[in-house]
Enzyme design. Structure first.
Site, PDB file in Angstrom:
ATOM      1  N   LYS A 110      34.342  25.696  -4.575  1.00 22.01           N
ATOM      2  CA  LYS A 110      33.205  26.105  -5.415  1.00 22.01           C
ATOM      3  C   LYS A 110      33.020  25.060  -6.514  1.00 22.01           C
ATOM      4  CE  LYS A 110      31.696  30.551  -7.232  1.00 22.01           C
ATOM      5  NZ  LYS A 110      32.213  31.752  -7.866  1.00 22.01           N
TER       6      LYS A 110
HETATM    7  C1  E4P Z   1      30.494  34.546  -8.018  1.00 24.73           C
HETATM    8  O1  E4P Z   1      30.438  33.624  -7.247  1.00 24.73           O
HETATM    9  C2  E4P Z   1      30.074  34.410  -9.424  1.00 24.73           C
HETATM   10  O2  E4P Z   1      30.963  33.603 -10.120  1.00 24.73           O
HETATM   11  C3  E4P Z   1      29.980  35.788 -10.020  1.00 24.73           C
HETATM   12  O3  E4P Z   1      29.197  36.586  -9.148  1.00 24.73           O
HETATM   13  C4  E4P Z   1      29.424  35.802 -11.430  1.00 24.73           C
HETATM   14  O4  E4P Z   1      29.221  37.148 -11.790  1.00 24.73           O
HETATM   15  P1  E4P Z   1      28.944  37.631 -13.304  1.00 24.73           P
HETATM   16  O5  E4P Z   1      27.625  37.091 -13.719  1.00 24.73           O
HETATM   17  O6  E4P Z   1      28.952  39.124 -13.210  1.00 24.73           O
HETATM   18  O7  E4P Z   1      30.070  37.074 -14.135  1.00 24.73           O
END
Ligand code: E4P
Length: 219
Positions: A88
């Site tokens: 990622k």
């Molecule tokens: C996943 O890939 C993301 O990092 C995550 O969904 C972010 O979510 P949030 O906005 O609730 O922190």
């Protein structure tokens, strides 16, 4: 549409896996910290534990570096943990450069922190496997996260981009339904949002009536 769970909590991942609907996991540094996972070795081991639970599904592991060389070194180490790890990478200039490098070297990527169609085009051009638009955070500033998914979905299908849209920052069951309608290939959600899809008062009322009728007839 694939279902990923958005957590680093092993019990929640097991619970989703047991439902038989789990296609993968996404994590981020905040989710790892929430579980108290610190230090490189522990983080690497935790990713391996997640991969072992998920089986054949993809597991996104986020780099902490923000420079090209650092992201490449980190990404190579993460990808070596398990064949299902997806690296990622944040949507920044060096991140796009790193995604291009990973693509050229057979390492799959998830481009994260995406908030615009322009960013989505850049990530697809770099060959990202997944693109993570953060719909909940867009809603938080009173824009429409779902419009963003629809716009990217339209552009990707019109242009023939193969990057999969992974709707992230999901906060509730409606986000999941709307993501499916808007053409997301994947949705990553907290366990509560997934379980929320089960709820309907008519199901509860109907089941109670069936069981009551059965009891009346059978004693
Ligand atoms: C996943 O890939 C993301 O990092 C995550 O969904 C972010 O979510 P949030 O906005 O609730 O922190």
């Amino acid at each position: 549409m694939k279902f990923f769970i958005d957590t680093a909590n092993l019990n929640q991942i097991r619970e989703a896996k047991d439902l038989g609907i789990l296609d993968g996991v996404t994590t981020n540094p905040s989710l790892m910290a929430k579980e108290g996972i610190t230090g490189t070795e522990n983080v690497m081991k935790h990713y391996k534990d997640i991969c072992d639970i998920v089986g054949s599904g993809d597991v996104s592991a986020e780099v902490i570096s923000t420079d090209f060389e650092g992201m490449i070194e980190e990404g190579k180490r993460l990808a070596a943990i398990d064949p299902n790890i997806v690296v990622k990478v944040p949507m920044i200039k060096d991140g796009i450069k790193a995604i291009s490098w990973f693509t050229a070297n057979g390492i799959r990527t998830n481009c994260t922190l995406v908030f615009s169609a322009g960013q989505a085009i850049l990530a697809a051009k770099a060959g990202a496997t997944y693109l993570s638009p953060f719909i909940g955070r867009v809603d938080d500033i009173s824009w429409d996260g779902m419009d963003l998914i629809s716009q990217i979905s339209h552009i990707y299908s019109m242009q023939g981009f193969e990057t999969q849209i992974l709707a992230a920052s999901v906060r509730n069951p409606l986000h999941i339904v709307k993501s499916a309608e808007a053409g997301a290939h994947v949705v990553t959600c907290p366990l509560d949002a997934i379980l929320g899809l089960l709820n309907h008062p008519l199901t509860d009322i109907g089941l109670a009536k069936f069981l009551a009728d059965h009891k009346k007839a059978n004693g």
